[in-house]
Design a protein around this motif. Structure first.
Motif, PDB file in Angstrom:
ATOM      1  N   TYR A 323       1.030  -1.122  -0.014  1.00 39.61           N
ATOM      2  CA  TYR A 323       0.004   0.006  -0.041  1.00 39.61           C
ATOM      3  C   TYR A 323       0.784   1.210  -0.071  1.00 39.61           C
ATOM      4  N   ASP A 324       0.329   2.336  -0.596  1.00 39.58           N
ATOM      5  CA  ASP A 324       1.189   3.743  -0.970  1.00 39.58           C
ATOM      6  C   ASP A 324       1.007   4.335   0.680  1.00 39.58           C
ATOM      7  N   ASP A 325       0.149   3.956   1.339  1.00 36.35           N
ATOM      8  CA  ASP A 325      -0.214   4.427   2.710  1.00 36.35           C
ATOM      9  C   ASP A 325       0.190   3.393   3.918  1.00 36.35           C
ATOM     10  N   CYS A 326       1.505   2.805   3.299  1.00 34.09           N
ATOM     11  CA  CYS A 326       1.761   1.831   4.395  1.00 34.09           C
ATOM     12  C   CYS A 326       2.317   2.412   5.858  1.00 34.09           C
ATOM     13  N   ILE A 327       1.563   1.996   7.093  1.00 40.54           N
ATOM     14  CA  ILE A 327       2.030   2.463   8.305  1.00 40.54           C
ATOM     15  C   ILE A 327       2.758   1.318   9.027  1.00 40.54           C
ATOM     16  N   LEU A 328       2.949   0.024   8.621  1.00 37.59           N
ATOM     17  CA  LEU A 328       3.489  -1.059   9.390  1.00 37.59           C
ATOM     18  C   LEU A 328       3.980  -1.977   8.276  1.00 37.59           C
ATOM     19  N   ARG A 329       5.284  -2.358   8.832  1.00 40.55           N
ATOM     20  CA  ARG A 329       5.509  -3.639   7.916  1.00 40.55           C
ATOM     21  C   ARG A 329       5.729  -4.710   8.967  1.00 40.55           C
ATOM     22  N   GLY A 330       5.604  -5.794   8.788  1.00 42.49           N
ATOM     23  CA  GLY A 330       5.711  -6.837   9.852  1.00 42.49           C
ATOM     24  C   GLY A 330       5.871  -8.276   9.327  1.00 42.49           C
ATOM     25  N   THR A 331       6.403  -9.165  10.086  1.00 48.16           N
ATOM     26  CA  THR A 331       6.859 -10.546   9.394  1.00 48.16           C
ATOM     27  C   THR A 331       6.093 -11.875  10.370  1.00 48.16           C
ATOM     28  N   TYR A 332       5.856 -11.104  11.660  1.00 46.67           N
ATOM     29  CA  TYR A 332       5.323 -12.307  12.416  1.00 46.67           C
ATOM     30  C   TYR A 332       4.066 -13.092  12.056  1.00 46.67           C
ATOM     31  N   PHE A 386      -2.810   2.930   6.320  1.00 47.97           N
ATOM     32  CA  PHE A 386      -3.395   3.883   7.399  1.00 47.97           C
ATOM     33  C   PHE A 386      -4.776   3.745   7.651  1.00 47.97           C
ATOM     34  N   ARG A 387      -5.587   3.624   6.539  1.00 42.71           N
ATOM     35  CA  ARG A 387      -7.031   3.510   6.615  1.00 42.71           C
ATOM     36  C   ARG A 387      -7.613   2.693   7.722  1.00 42.71           C
ATOM     37  N   ASN A 388      -6.881   1.515   7.986  1.00 40.42           N
ATOM     38  CA  ASN A 388      -7.046   0.574   8.778  1.00 40.42           C
ATOM     39  C   ASN A 388      -7.494   1.054  10.159  1.00 40.42           C
ATOM     40  N   LEU A 389      -6.514   2.547  10.551  1.00 40.78           N
ATOM     41  CA  LEU A 389      -6.918   3.083  11.814  1.00 40.78           C
ATOM     42  C   LEU A 389      -7.851   4.213  11.730  1.00 40.78           C
ATOM     43  N   VAL A 390      -8.384   4.335  10.545  1.00 38.84           N
ATOM     44  CA  VAL A 390      -9.458   5.684  10.583  1.00 38.84           C
ATOM     45  C   VAL A 390     -10.925   5.262  10.662  1.00 38.84           C
ATOM     46  N   VAL A 418       6.024  -5.763  18.201  1.00 35.23           N
ATOM     47  CA  VAL A 418       6.748  -4.787  17.087  1.00 35.23           C
ATOM     48  C   VAL A 418       5.914  -4.267  16.123  1.00 35.23           C
ATOM     49  N   ASN A 419       4.615  -4.738  15.994  1.00 32.56           N
ATOM     50  CA  ASN A 419       3.521  -4.654  15.126  1.00 32.56           C
ATOM     51  C   ASN A 419       2.799  -3.335  15.601  1.00 32.56           C
ATOM     52  N   LEU A 420       2.386  -3.628  16.790  1.00 36.34           N
ATOM     53  CA  LEU A 420       1.497  -2.582  17.620  1.00 36.34           C
ATOM     54  C   LEU A 420       2.344  -1.250  17.866  1.00 36.34           C
ATOM     55  N   ASN A 421       3.599  -1.410  18.320  1.00 32.30           N
ATOM     56  CA  ASN A 421       4.465  -0.275  18.368  1.00 32.30           C
ATOM     57  C   ASN A 421       4.600   0.749  16.972  1.00 32.30           C
ATOM     58  N   GLN A 422       4.644   0.057  15.943  1.00 34.38           N
ATOM     59  CA  GLN A 422       4.470   0.975  14.634  1.00 34.38           C
ATOM     60  C   GLN A 422       3.091   1.622  14.529  1.00 34.38           C
ATOM     61  N   ILE A 423       1.831   0.973  15.065  1.00 35.43           N
ATOM     62  CA  ILE A 423       0.527   1.404  14.950  1.00 35.43           C
ATOM     63  C   ILE A 423       0.596   2.559  16.151  1.00 35.43           C
ATOM     64  N   ALA A 450       1.922   8.311   6.203  1.00 33.71           N
ATOM     65  CA  ALA A 450       3.144   7.290   6.041  1.00 33.71           C
ATOM     66  C   ALA A 450       4.446   7.883   5.736  1.00 33.71           C
ATOM     67  N   ARG A 451       4.605   9.073   4.833  1.00 35.70           N
ATOM     68  CA  ARG A 451       5.971   9.450   4.673  1.00 35.70           C
ATOM     69  C   ARG A 451       6.500  10.140   6.037  1.00 35.70           C
TER      70      ARG A 451
END
Ligand SMILES: Cc1cc2nc3c(=O)[nH]c(=O)nc-3n(C[C@H](O)[C@H](O)[C@H](O)COP(=O)(O)OP(=O)(O)OC[C@H]3O[C@@H](n4cnc5c(N)ncnc54)[C@H](O)[C@@H]3O)c2cc1C
Length: 462
Positions: A323-332, A386-390, A418-423, A450-451
């Motif tokens: 996503y171009d508005d990516c606010i989280l990257r994770g692997t868990y 980001f829209r997941n949080l709106v 590590v994911n929620l920290n980014q959120i 995101a930027r």
């Protein structure tokens, strides 16, 4: 249910700020720090005597890898990396130790408490500890103030933007935001520290990868009056012969409900003693198994989730949608604890494992079983936009934490720290931008969020 009417009363305004964060796990603290670093006046309210939530007061001292699944590219940075680096600078042995597969960071929870104090103090965030959020005041779609209670009595905190980082979503509840529960709600675990190592207790037995206590519990569950169960334990860096134990679960409780939460705490403590007694009887006779410390509240994995504009979808995660508005990257992995089926993991590489409560492990390929191609390059991390949080309604509000809007499997992956920290960081950045641009959270440019976030080191858009 009977009701009584509470008399209306004047409530003193104890504090005014730009951003008010309720709940001080790393999610809340990182939201506060990111907003403050951008220039916002921030206040944070925490019910306990220290920050860190499950990571500190819940004694769960493990952050997963910052690297992608190939262990080649760093996908997580920001405040998570900053805190891990500060552990390194102090003394490598108390933080940032990696396990055998090199994919997790183990830390001393007391050190994390102190680091979070330092970060908040350094950024001049107004801190309220021992302070409980109790209610909310709105003018239409805008929140004016929250009510809190502490040793001063009842007070109000006014702010321009509010972040609910309470885990359960206490503000979302009071705002009447539509909520849902996972059909298979992940059960809580009562975490504790115990002296004594069990490794030698099952020498020579093929445990098929399961934990020693899991193996012993499954053999002797009936004798100790507990269900068959599975769990894990880990040493704490720098401390000898001391294990952090999440060996059992409390099943069939809904920790978003007061009576069940109380029941869960008491049952969790009973099970803690069962583990002690089990190891005293069947563990390594050379070890002295003694309880040293317990969590200050039971580790709650899952309660309510609240609707937002977009639900996180497990297949989008596992297929590596970008996503171009990516606010989280994770692997868990998608990690689901279930009372009947055991613990299951779905991995980005297409495979899965299920360990039942008898310690039997089943392997498979979810890609093949669900008709997805298996001969293509596999994603090495996933993203969340980001829209997941709106939310749909409230203009100056974000919920950040395990109350997130995700399907049950996506929640199984996203729920780790590590994911929620980014959120948390994304929420703090969005709060600042909403104030700075005089916009509602719904009007914010998600790509700008995101930027701005990635300028502070998180969710690099690379
Ligand atoms: C036993 C267990 C093991 C786990 N293992 C791992 C692991 O190894 N690695 C990993 O990354 N994740 C793990 N997780 C998941 C992860 O720890 C949680 O999903 C995560 O900590 C949730 O973060 P949160 O910020 O949403 O909530 P929390 O950490 O619960 O924080 C909520 C904070 O808000 C405060 N609060 C709540 N209500 C109020 C109120 N009304 N007023 C004021 N303050 C309030 C609480 O005191 C708390 O500090 C585990 C979870 C559990 C329970």
């Amino acid at each position: 249910m009977a009701f009584i009417t509470e008399a209306p009363k004047q409530v003193p305004v104890s504090h005014e700020a730009d951003v008010c964060v309720i709940g001080g796990s790393c999610t809340g603290v990182f939201a506060a720090v990111r907003a403050a670093r951008l220039g916002a006046k921030v206040v944070i309210v925490e019910a306990q005597n220290s920050f860190g939530g499950v990571a500190t007061n819940g004694l769960v001292c493990v952050w997963h890898t910052l690297l992608d699944t190939d262990h080649k590219m760093q996908v997580i940075s920001g405040l998570t990396e900053e805190v891990l680096n500060s552990f390194d600078e102090m003394d490598h042995s108390i933080g940032n130790e990696k396990n055998v597969s090199g994919d997790s960071h183990f830390f001393n929870p007391i050190e994390l408490k102190c680091e979070l104090d330092r970060l908040l103090t350094q950024e001049k965030v107004k801190i309220y500890l021992h302070t409980y959020y109790t209610g909310i005041s709105c003018d239409g779609d805008k929140i004016d103030a929250v009510f809190v209670e502490n040793k001063d009595g009842r007070g109000a905190i006014k702010a321009k933007f509010f972040i609910d980082a309470t885990g359960d979503g206490d503000l979302c509840r009071d705002l009447g935001i539509e909520r849902f529960e996972n059909k298979k709600m992940q059960p809580p675990s009562y975490v504790f520290l115990m002296q004594g190592d069990e490794k030698k207790a099952c020498e020579g037995i093929n445990l098929q990868g399961s934990d020693v206590v899991t193996h012993l519990l499954n053999l002797h569950a009936e004798e100790f009056g507990v269900e068959r169960d599975w769990g894990w334990a880990t040493p704490i860096p720098g401390l000898d012969n001391l294990m952090m134990r999440a060996n059992t679960h409390v099943f069939n409780v809904h920790c978003g409900k007061a009576d069940d939460l109380t029941k869960a705490e008491i049952e969790g403590r009973r099970k803690m003693r069962v583990v002690r007694d089990l190891l005293r009887k069947y563990g390594d006779p050379a070890e002295k198994y003694s309880l040293v410390n317990d969590c200050s509240y039971i580790g709650v994995r899952d309660t309510y989730h609240y609707k937002t504009k977009m639900q996180a979808d497990s297949m989008e995660l596992l297929l590596g949608t970008s996503y171009d508005d990516c606010i989280l990257r994770g692997t868990y992995n998608v990690d689901s604890h279930d009372s009947k089926e055991g613990i299951s993991f779905m991995l980005l590489d297409g495979t899965y494992t299920v360990e039942d409560s008898y310690g039997n492990i089943r392997h498979g390929n979810w890609r093949a079983e669900r008709g997805y191609p298996t001969d293509v390059p596999m994603p090495t991390f996933y993203q969340l936009p980001f829209r997941n949080l709106v939310g749909e309604k409230y203009t100056n509000f974000i919920a950040a934490g395990r109350m997130l809007n995700a399907d049950a499997s996506a929640f199984g992956a996203l729920r780790v720290m590590v994911n929620l920290n980014q959120i948390g960081e994304a929420s703090g950045v969005a709060a600042y931008l909403a104030i700075h641009r005089n916009k509602s959270v719904q009007e914010l440019d998600p790509v700008e969020v995101a930027r701005t976030l990635s300028k502070g080191g998180s969710a690099n858009l690379g």
